[in-house]
Motif scaffolding. Structure first.
Motif, PDB file in Angstrom:
ATOM      1  N   ALA A   1       0.842  -1.189   0.000  1.00  0.00           N
ATOM      2  CA  ALA A   1       0.000   0.000   0.000  1.00  0.00           C
ATOM      3  C   ALA A   1       0.882   1.246   0.000  1.00  0.00           C
ATOM      4  CB  ALA A   1      -0.911   0.005   1.208  1.00  0.00           C
ATOM      5  N   SER A   2       0.374   2.314  -0.542  1.00  0.00           N
ATOM      6  CA  SER A   2       1.097   3.580  -0.545  1.00  0.00           C
ATOM      7  C   SER A   2       0.237   4.651   0.118  1.00  0.00           C
ATOM      8  CB  SER A   2       1.447   4.008  -1.974  1.00  0.00           C
ATOM      9  OG  SER A   2       0.376   4.697  -2.594  1.00  0.00           O
ATOM     10  N   PHE A   3       0.834   5.797   0.345  1.00  0.00           N
ATOM     11  CA  PHE A   3       0.116   6.929   0.922  1.00  0.00           C
ATOM     12  C   PHE A   3      -1.129   7.241   0.098  1.00  0.00           C
ATOM     13  CE2 PHE A   3      -0.649  11.485   1.405  1.00  0.00           C
ATOM     14  CZ  PHE A   3      -0.701  11.606   2.779  1.00  0.00           C
ATOM     15  N   PHE A   4      -1.037   7.081  -1.213  1.00  0.00           N
ATOM     16  CA  PHE A   4      -2.160   7.406  -2.093  1.00  0.00           C
ATOM     17  C   PHE A   4      -3.289   6.383  -2.015  1.00  0.00           C
ATOM     18  CE2 PHE A   4       1.475   9.557  -4.175  1.00  0.00           C
ATOM     19  CZ  PHE A   4       1.048  10.852  -3.943  1.00  0.00           C
ATOM     20  N   ASP A   5      -3.046   5.253  -1.363  1.00  0.00           N
ATOM     21  CA  ASP A   5      -4.091   4.254  -1.160  1.00  0.00           C
ATOM     22  C   ASP A   5      -4.926   4.532   0.088  1.00  0.00           C
ATOM     23  OD1 ASP A   5      -3.276   2.745  -3.407  1.00  0.00           O
ATOM     24  OD2 ASP A   5      -1.746   1.721  -2.205  1.00  0.00           O
ATOM     25  N   GLY A  37       8.119  13.629   5.129  1.00  0.00           N
ATOM     26  CA  GLY A  37       8.163  13.086   3.779  1.00  0.00           C
ATOM     27  C   GLY A  37       7.571  11.702   3.667  1.00  0.00           C
ATOM     28  N   VAL A  38       7.161  11.385   2.458  1.00  0.00           N
ATOM     29  CA  VAL A  38       6.616  10.075   2.130  1.00  0.00           C
ATOM     30  C   VAL A  38       7.257   9.636   0.817  1.00  0.00           C
ATOM     31  CG1 VAL A  38       4.534   8.779   1.569  1.00  0.00           C
ATOM     32  CG2 VAL A  38       4.409  10.648   3.214  1.00  0.00           C
ATOM     33  N   ASN A  39       7.845   8.460   0.805  1.00  0.00           N
ATOM     34  CA  ASN A  39       8.385   7.895  -0.430  1.00  0.00           C
ATOM     35  C   ASN A  39       7.362   6.908  -0.974  1.00  0.00           C
ATOM     36  OD1 ASN A  39      10.749   9.288   0.134  1.00  0.00           O
ATOM     37  ND2 ASN A  39      11.715   7.534   1.105  1.00  0.00           N
ATOM     38  N   VAL A  40       6.996   7.072  -2.235  1.00  0.00           N
ATOM     39  CA  VAL A  40       6.006   6.192  -2.856  1.00  0.00           C
ATOM     40  C   VAL A  40       6.652   5.523  -4.065  1.00  0.00           C
ATOM     41  CG1 VAL A  40       3.753   6.050  -3.972  1.00  0.00           C
ATOM     42  CG2 VAL A  40       4.098   7.640  -2.070  1.00  0.00           C
ATOM     43  N   HIS A  52       4.203   4.683   5.509  1.00  0.00           N
ATOM     44  CA  HIS A  52       4.811   5.313   6.675  1.00  0.00           C
ATOM     45  C   HIS A  52       5.252   6.718   6.284  1.00  0.00           C
ATOM     46  CE1 HIS A  52       8.214   3.390   4.621  1.00  0.00           C
ATOM     47  NE2 HIS A  52       8.979   4.323   5.161  1.00  0.00           N
ATOM     48  N   ILE A  53       5.352   7.561   7.292  1.00  0.00           N
ATOM     49  CA  ILE A  53       5.706   8.961   7.079  1.00  0.00           C
ATOM     50  C   ILE A  53       6.996   9.242   7.829  1.00  0.00           C
ATOM     51  CG2 ILE A  53       4.990  11.363   7.430  1.00  0.00           C
ATOM     52  CD1 ILE A  53       2.069  10.304   7.366  1.00  0.00           C
ATOM     53  N   HIS A  54       7.953   9.830   7.136  1.00  0.00           N
ATOM     54  CA  HIS A  54       9.201  10.239   7.771  1.00  0.00           C
ATOM     55  C   HIS A  54       8.967  11.602   8.423  1.00  0.00           C
ATOM     56  CE1 HIS A  54      11.584   7.142   5.652  1.00  0.00           C
ATOM     57  NE2 HIS A  54      10.625   7.282   4.749  1.00  0.00           N
TER      58      HIS A  54
END
Length: 76
Positions: A1-5, A37-40, A52-54
């Motif tokens: 899953a990603s932040f956009f999900d 930050g968020v890496n997707v 996860h969020i940095h």
């Protein structure tokens, strides 16, 4: 899953958690700023494939060139 999900309510919960953590870190460590930050995807640097969020507290002088945000936080 990603932040956009994430569903809108999940994104709101993440933002609330960041606000709570900021208050706690401000009280205990008094940083001068933060990187969030968020890496997707692998192409963007994601290496752990769950959402996860940095959230990185920053201090004046902790990096000789803070421009570029998190790119300069961790040497090597």
């Amino acid at each position: 899953a990603s932040f956009f999900d994430l569903a809108p309510a999940e994104i709101a919960a993440c933002m609330e958690l960041l606000a709570q953590e900021r208050m706690a870190l401000d009280c205990e460590f008094n940083p001068d700023g933060y990187n969030i930050g968020v890496n997707v995807s692998k192409a963007a640097g994601q290496s752990i494939f769950h959402v996860h969020i940095h959230f990185i507290p920053r201090y004046a002088g902790d990096s000789p060139r803070p421009q570029g945000g998190v790119r300069q936080v961790i040497p090597g």
